[in-house]
Design a protein around this motif. Structure first.
Motif, PDB file in Angstrom:
ATOM      1  N   LEU A  46       0.826  -1.207   0.000  1.00 13.03           N
ATOM      2  CA  LEU A  46       0.000   0.000   0.000  1.00 13.03           C
ATOM      3  C   LEU A  46       0.861   1.258   0.000  1.00 13.03           C
ATOM      4  N   ARG A  47       1.940   1.256   0.756  1.00 11.21           N
ATOM      5  CA  ARG A  47       2.845   2.413   0.810  1.00 11.21           C
ATOM      6  C   ARG A  47       3.486   2.650  -0.559  1.00 11.21           C
ATOM      7  N   GLN A  48       3.878   1.580  -1.241  1.00  8.61           N
ATOM      8  CA  GLN A  48       4.506   1.735  -2.554  1.00  8.61           C
ATOM      9  C   GLN A  48       3.504   2.193  -3.614  1.00  8.61           C
ATOM     10  N   VAL A  49       2.283   1.703  -3.528  1.00  5.55           N
ATOM     11  CA  VAL A  49       1.261   2.133  -4.489  1.00  5.55           C
ATOM     12  C   VAL A  49       0.911   3.598  -4.267  1.00  5.55           C
ATOM     13  N   GLN A  50       0.839   4.026  -3.001  1.00  2.00           N
ATOM     14  CA  GLN A  50       0.513   5.428  -2.714  1.00  2.00           C
ATOM     15  C   GLN A  50       1.642   6.368  -3.109  1.00  2.00           C
ATOM     16  N   ALA A  51       2.852   5.862  -3.256  1.00  2.00           N
ATOM     17  CA  ALA A  51       3.982   6.697  -3.654  1.00  2.00           C
ATOM     18  C   ALA A  51       3.984   6.973  -5.156  1.00  2.00           C
ATOM     19  N   ILE A  52       3.140   6.267  -5.903  1.00  2.00           N
ATOM     20  CA  ILE A  52       3.070   6.473  -7.355  1.00  2.00           C
ATOM     21  C   ILE A  52       2.050   7.568  -7.637  1.00  2.00           C
ATOM     22  N   HIS A  53       2.483   8.605  -8.351  1.00  2.00           N
ATOM     23  CA  HIS A  53       1.615   9.734  -8.690  1.00  2.00           C
ATOM     24  C   HIS A  53       1.993  10.240 -10.070  1.00  2.00           C
ATOM     25  N   GLY A  54       1.352  11.284 -10.496  1.00  2.00           N
ATOM     26  CA  GLY A  54       1.548  11.804 -11.854  1.00  2.00           C
ATOM     27  C   GLY A  54       2.946  12.308 -12.137  1.00  2.00           C
ATOM     28  N   ASN A  55       3.670  12.762 -11.135  1.00  2.00           N
ATOM     29  CA  ASN A  55       5.000  13.332 -11.355  1.00  2.00           C
ATOM     30  C   ASN A  55       6.126  12.407 -10.937  1.00  2.00           C
ATOM     31  N   VAL A  56       5.825  11.133 -10.700  1.00  4.44           N
ATOM     32  CA  VAL A  56       6.865  10.202 -10.272  1.00  4.44           C
ATOM     33  C   VAL A  56       7.800   9.927 -11.450  1.00  4.44           C
ATOM     34  N   THR A  57       9.072   9.762 -11.152  1.00  2.00           N
ATOM     35  CA  THR A  57      10.044   9.446 -12.193  1.00  2.00           C
ATOM     36  C   THR A  57      10.398   7.971 -12.107  1.00  2.00           C
TER      37      THR A  57
END
Length: 148
Positions: free
Chosen positions: A36-47
């Motif tokens: 869940l923590r890794q999925v929440q870290a993914i967003h539109g500006n992630v590289t």
């Protein structure tokens, strides 16, 4: 029978998403909180560098598999600049140099006068140094009383 490009791309993207989810699961050690923590870290500006190493590897493998799948189905994959060379124009043939000469519909209708106004003289618009077009402002001279 060849498959449509839409079907090929849909299957490639579907398998890439499944591979990415499996990579996220393995990167989290199959622990729900870490996942869940890794999925929440993914967003539109992630590289790409911000993603877990397992997910980076899965994306790279999916990309390679997608290009191989497109080539296997008979689709060509090439950069835009590597397209087929156009033959040189024959003598007297008109050549479009990247300018679109198709008439565009206008919401105001056609102009009756040319670009320089109805009289054909200088273009209309502001004159002088100020945006309003008046003469440049400066200090005024002494005021004289009005004579009635």
């Amino acid at each position: 029978m060849p498959r449509a490009a839409q079907d090929v791309m849909q299957s490639l993207i579907f398998s890439a998403v499944l591979d990415a989810i499996a990579a996220l699961k393995s990167a989290s050690g199959n622990l729900p909180n870490n996942l869940l923590r890794q999925v929440q870290a993914i967003h539109g500006n992630v590289t790409m560098a911000d993603l877990p190493k397992e997910l980076q590897d899965a994306i790279a493998a999916s990309t390679r598999a997608a290009f191989a799948g497109l080539l296997k189905e008979g689709y060509s994959v090439a950069p835009r600049d590597a397209g087929p060379a156009r033959p040189a124009p024959r003598q007297g043939e008109l050549v479009a140099r990247g300018v679109d000469r198709t008439p565009r519909p206008s919401s105001r209708g056609p102009r009756s006068d040319g670009p320089r106004g109805p009289s054909g003289g200088a273009p209309r618009g502001p004159r002088g140094d100020r945006p309003s077009g008046g003469p440049p402002r400066g200090p005024r001279g002494p005021r004289t009383p009005r004579q009635d």
